[in-house]
Design a protein around this motif. Sequence first.
Motif, PDB file in Angstrom:
ATOM      1  N   LYS A 102      12.880   5.551  -1.786  1.00 14.64           N
ATOM      2  CA  LYS A 102      12.384   6.617  -2.676  1.00 14.64           C
ATOM      3  C   LYS A 102      13.493   7.564  -3.122  1.00 14.64           C
ATOM      4  CE  LYS A 102       7.733   7.011  -0.793  1.00 14.64           C
ATOM      5  NZ  LYS A 102       6.684   7.814  -0.223  1.00 14.64           N
ATOM      6  N   LEU A 150       3.812  19.875  -6.201  1.00 15.06           N
ATOM      7  CA  LEU A 150       3.283  20.097  -7.543  1.00 15.06           C
ATOM      8  C   LEU A 150       1.806  20.442  -7.501  1.00 15.06           C
ATOM      9  CD1 LEU A 150       4.925  16.875  -8.928  1.00 15.06           C
ATOM     10  CD2 LEU A 150       5.561  19.184  -9.649  1.00 15.06           C
ATOM     11  N   GLN A 196      -6.746   9.944  -4.880  1.00 11.15           N
ATOM     12  CA  GLN A 196      -6.201   9.767  -3.527  1.00 11.15           C
ATOM     13  C   GLN A 196      -6.899  10.709  -2.558  1.00 11.15           C
ATOM     14  OE1 GLN A 196      -3.405   7.699  -4.093  1.00 11.15           O
ATOM     15  NE2 GLN A 196      -3.719   8.113  -6.263  1.00 11.15           N
ATOM     16  N   VAL A 254       4.981  10.884   4.361  1.00 11.82           N
ATOM     17  CA  VAL A 254       4.905  11.993   3.392  1.00 11.82           C
ATOM     18  C   VAL A 254       4.266  13.185   4.101  1.00 11.82           C
ATOM     19  CG1 VAL A 254       3.887  12.773   1.205  1.00 11.82           C
ATOM     20  CG2 VAL A 254       4.671  10.401   1.451  1.00 11.82           C
ATOM     21  N   GLU A 286      -3.834  12.046 -11.003  1.00 13.69           N
ATOM     22  CA  GLU A 286      -2.872  10.973 -10.733  1.00 13.69           C
ATOM     23  C   GLU A 286      -3.303   9.740 -11.521  1.00 13.69           C
ATOM     24  OE1 GLU A 286      -1.160  10.728  -6.755  1.00 13.69           O
ATOM     25  OE2 GLU A 286      -2.464  12.364  -6.168  1.00 13.69           O
ATOM     26  N   LYS A 293       9.718  13.823   2.517  1.00 16.27           N
ATOM     27  CA  LYS A 293       9.426  12.387   2.497  1.00 16.27           C
ATOM     28  C   LYS A 293      10.533  11.586   3.178  1.00 16.27           C
ATOM     29  CE  LYS A 293       6.693  12.516  -1.761  1.00 16.27           C
ATOM     30  NZ  LYS A 293       6.395  11.905  -3.073  1.00 16.27           N
ATOM     31  N   GLU A 313       3.338   4.841 -10.615  1.00 13.03           N
ATOM     32  CA  GLU A 313       2.374   5.905 -10.300  1.00 13.03           C
ATOM     33  C   GLU A 313       2.841   7.179 -10.988  1.00 13.03           C
ATOM     34  OE1 GLU A 313       1.900   6.437  -6.098  1.00 13.03           O
ATOM     35  OE2 GLU A 313       1.577   4.310  -5.752  1.00 13.03           O
ATOM     36  N   GLU A 354      10.985  17.443  -2.016  1.00 14.98           N
ATOM     37  CA  GLU A 354      10.656  17.673  -3.426  1.00 14.98           C
ATOM     38  C   GLU A 354       9.642  18.784  -3.585  1.00 14.98           C
ATOM     39  OE1 GLU A 354       9.643  13.655  -4.509  1.00 14.98           O
ATOM     40  OE2 GLU A 354       7.515  14.100  -4.470  1.00 14.98           O
ATOM     41  N   GLU A 355       9.615  19.329  -4.794  1.00 18.98           N
ATOM     42  CA  GLU A 355       8.685  20.442  -5.060  1.00 18.98           C
ATOM     43  C   GLU A 355       7.259  19.948  -4.877  1.00 18.98           C
ATOM     44  OE1 GLU A 355       8.387  21.662  -9.190  1.00 18.98           O
ATOM     45  OE2 GLU A 355       9.149  19.712  -9.826  1.00 18.98           O
ATOM     46  N   ASN A 390       5.879   9.384 -10.154  1.00 15.31           N
ATOM     47  CA  ASN A 390       5.859   9.553  -8.700  1.00 15.31           C
ATOM     48  C   ASN A 390       6.580   8.397  -8.033  1.00 15.31           C
ATOM     49  OD1 ASN A 390       5.318  10.056  -6.018  1.00 15.31           O
ATOM     50  ND2 ASN A 390       3.247   9.246  -6.104  1.00 15.31           N
ATOM     51  N   GLU A 391       6.088   7.191  -8.228  1.00 11.86           N
ATOM     52  CA  GLU A 391       6.621   6.057  -7.461  1.00 11.86           C
ATOM     53  C   GLU A 391       6.586   4.801  -8.278  1.00 11.86           C
ATOM     54  OE1 GLU A 391       6.517   5.271  -3.303  1.00 11.86           O
ATOM     55  OE2 GLU A 391       4.369   5.634  -3.516  1.00 11.86           O
ATOM     56  N   TYR A 424       4.031   4.067   3.484  1.00 15.97           N
ATOM     57  CA  TYR A 424       3.013   3.557   2.561  1.00 15.97           C
ATOM     58  C   TYR A 424       1.706   4.266   2.883  1.00 15.97           C
ATOM     59  CZ  TYR A 424       1.415   0.730   6.487  1.00 15.97           C
ATOM     60  OH  TYR A 424       0.957   0.354   7.719  1.00 15.97           O
ATOM     61  N   ASP A 425       0.784   4.280   1.894  1.00 16.51           N
ATOM     62  CA  ASP A 425      -0.510   4.949   2.066  1.00 16.51           C
ATOM     63  C   ASP A 425      -0.356   6.353   2.650  1.00 16.51           C
ATOM     64  OD1 ASP A 425      -1.865   2.869   1.009  1.00 16.51           O
ATOM     65  OD2 ASP A 425      -2.567   2.040   2.911  1.00 16.51           O
ATOM     66  N   GLY A 426       0.664   7.083   2.215  1.00 15.78           N
ATOM     67  CA  GLY A 426       0.847   8.464   2.642  1.00 15.78           C
ATOM     68  C   GLY A 426       1.616   8.616   3.947  1.00 15.78           C
TER      69      GLY A 426
HETATM   70  P1  ADP Z   1       3.136   6.645  -0.560  1.00 11.68           P
HETATM   71  O1  ADP Z   1       4.444   6.006  -0.863  1.00 11.68           O
HETATM   72  O2  ADP Z   1       2.775   6.595   0.860  1.00 11.68           O
HETATM   73  O3  ADP Z   1       2.021   6.200  -1.495  1.00 11.68           O
HETATM   74  P2  ADP Z   1       3.508   9.055  -2.184  1.00 11.68           P
HETATM   75  O4  ADP Z   1       4.904   9.539  -2.292  1.00 11.68           O
HETATM   76  O5  ADP Z   1       2.948   8.346  -3.375  1.00 11.68           O
HETATM   77  O6  ADP Z   1       3.350   8.192  -0.848  1.00 11.68           O
HETATM   78  O7  ADP Z   1       2.555  10.271  -1.823  1.00 11.68           O
HETATM   79  C1  ADP Z   1       1.214  10.103  -1.435  1.00 11.68           C
HETATM   80  C2  ADP Z   1       0.345  11.142  -2.118  1.00 11.68           C
HETATM   81  O8  ADP Z   1       0.781  12.449  -1.720  1.00 11.68           O
HETATM   82  C3  ADP Z   1       0.417  11.138  -3.632  1.00 11.68           C
HETATM   83  O9  ADP Z   1      -0.456  10.183  -4.202  1.00 11.68           O
HETATM   84  C4  ADP Z   1       0.015  12.563  -3.953  1.00 11.68           C
HETATM   85  O10 ADP Z   1      -1.396  12.707  -3.868  1.00 11.68           O
HETATM   86  C5  ADP Z   1       0.649  13.357  -2.821  1.00 11.68           C
HETATM   87  N1  ADP Z   1       2.005  13.831  -3.210  1.00 11.68           N
HETATM   88  C6  ADP Z   1       3.170  13.162  -3.068  1.00 11.68           C
HETATM   89  N2  ADP Z   1       4.203  13.874  -3.538  1.00 11.68           N
HETATM   90  C7  ADP Z   1       3.692  15.032  -3.998  1.00 11.68           C
HETATM   91  C8  ADP Z   1       4.267  16.194  -4.626  1.00 11.68           C
HETATM   92  N3  ADP Z   1       5.568  16.290  -4.850  1.00 11.68           N
HETATM   93  N4  ADP Z   1       3.430  17.204  -4.968  1.00 11.68           N
HETATM   94  C9  ADP Z   1       2.088  17.117  -4.739  1.00 11.68           C
HETATM   95  N5  ADP Z   1       1.509  16.047  -4.152  1.00 11.68           N
HETATM   96  C10 ADP Z   1       2.281  15.015  -3.788  1.00 11.68           C
END
Ligand code: ADP
Length: 412
Positions: free
Chosen positions: A137, A218, A246, A190, A223, A179, A288, A215-216, A299-300, A185-187
């Motif tokens: 990431k 948000l 999510q 994070v 999504e 992160k 994403e 990261e900030e 996002n990803e 995966y699946d949160g």
């Molecule tokens: P994974 O790789 O496990 O799917 P993500 O990086 O996509 O993890 O993050 C999982 C969820 O966390 C996202 O779908 C979102 O809902 C929330 N999230 C992740 N990063 C941020 C962010 N910078 N600001 C707000 N919510 C976030």
Amino acid sequence: MDPMIASKSSSLRNAVSRRDVDTPTIVMLVNPSRAVLPRVGVVGGGQLALMMGEAAAAAGVELTVLAESPHDPASTTIPRVIVGSPHEDAALRELAAGVDVITFDHELVDLEVLTSLENDGVVFRPSPRALRFSVDKAFQRQALAEAKLPVPRFVVTSDVTLETARAFLANLRGEPVVKAPRGGYDGRGVYFPTSRVETIEIFDRLRVNGDVLLEERLALRGEFAQQVVRGVDGAFELFPLVATVQSEGMCVEVRFPSELSNDLVRRANELTTQLAQLVEPVGVMAVEYFLTDAGLLVNELALRPHNSGHWTIEGATASQFSEHLRAVSGQELAPIALTKPAAVMVNVVGASREGSPQRARDVAGVFVHDYAKAWRPGRKLGHVTALGDDLASTHVRAWKSAVAYGTAAKET
Ligand code: ADP
């Protein structure tokens, strides 16, 4: 009507209903000329490989899976199973010896091992170079920022006392999202700390494995996700943008249409296209998106079929799985059209008591997918997809089926 919506011919409807996935062994029965089919190896035996197994006949490929256990979900649809670790050179070589090309069910792989095999002539699609965007990431954020693609503000560091990290934290309102760049995966991996002390605690825990991504946090307005499939020749096709919901980091629901404005849909198409040109994946790549007041941010990326595209198994004339297999085996892509104006996919998450896929099937017009996994609370056990003419009634049927299945997820 949306030009992507295919005519509702009866042949199309039949094609969709025939794709219901209760009889995976049909892959073998309708595949008489196996010897001449492209041979594709899949690293990982989870539900994505299982669904690739269901799509193998449509895509005209023969699959072999490298699974951690002979009982992994994919063994129910892919008869050729090699048991071994995705990190092990020897297991990957054994897989490579019997196939023309190797693709992936997940990104928990070792890029160095893959690169050394690639140097020895093993063909990986996507390539290890492209895979790095989804394995790491931190790399992904840096590469996308460099390419001027919109991402959340971030810093990658293993030392929060350095000037750049200190300045980043000082300029945040509240705490960052912390992160682990790899292996989540699946949160998982994070974290959402609520105080600076907690931020530093989490940071210190993660940095023993190397760099950490801060990261900030948000304020999300929603999504979204989109798949693109790209062939060996660079030709690509976009699947339509979907809305995703999510809960605790896990995707619960996916909806088509996304209900975003035409401008934002166009913007997503533009960004997904730019990403395909930057990353150069072969096969499916899922993007994403976060929607904020400032617009769409990436996002990803995932370089494989993705949970947000499961609805395409019945909701599109070519699914993300058959398109992925066509692409990685060097075949032409099939045109993608919709079979119905609306689709809702709901993940079935293990509840405190075991559920019943059979009861979920009693809801009319819903396609039920059972991943053949041992039941465990919190685990993704399957999904259901409802198709319909409008989103509201399709949503109701999808949730009725998922609740009958016994999902722990809460209706959105
Ligand atoms: P994974 O790789 O496990 O799917 P993500 O990086 O996509 O993890 O993050 C999982 C969820 O966390 C996202 O779908 C979102 O809902 C929330 N999230 C992740 N990063 C941020 C962010 N910078 N600001 C707000 N919510 C976030």
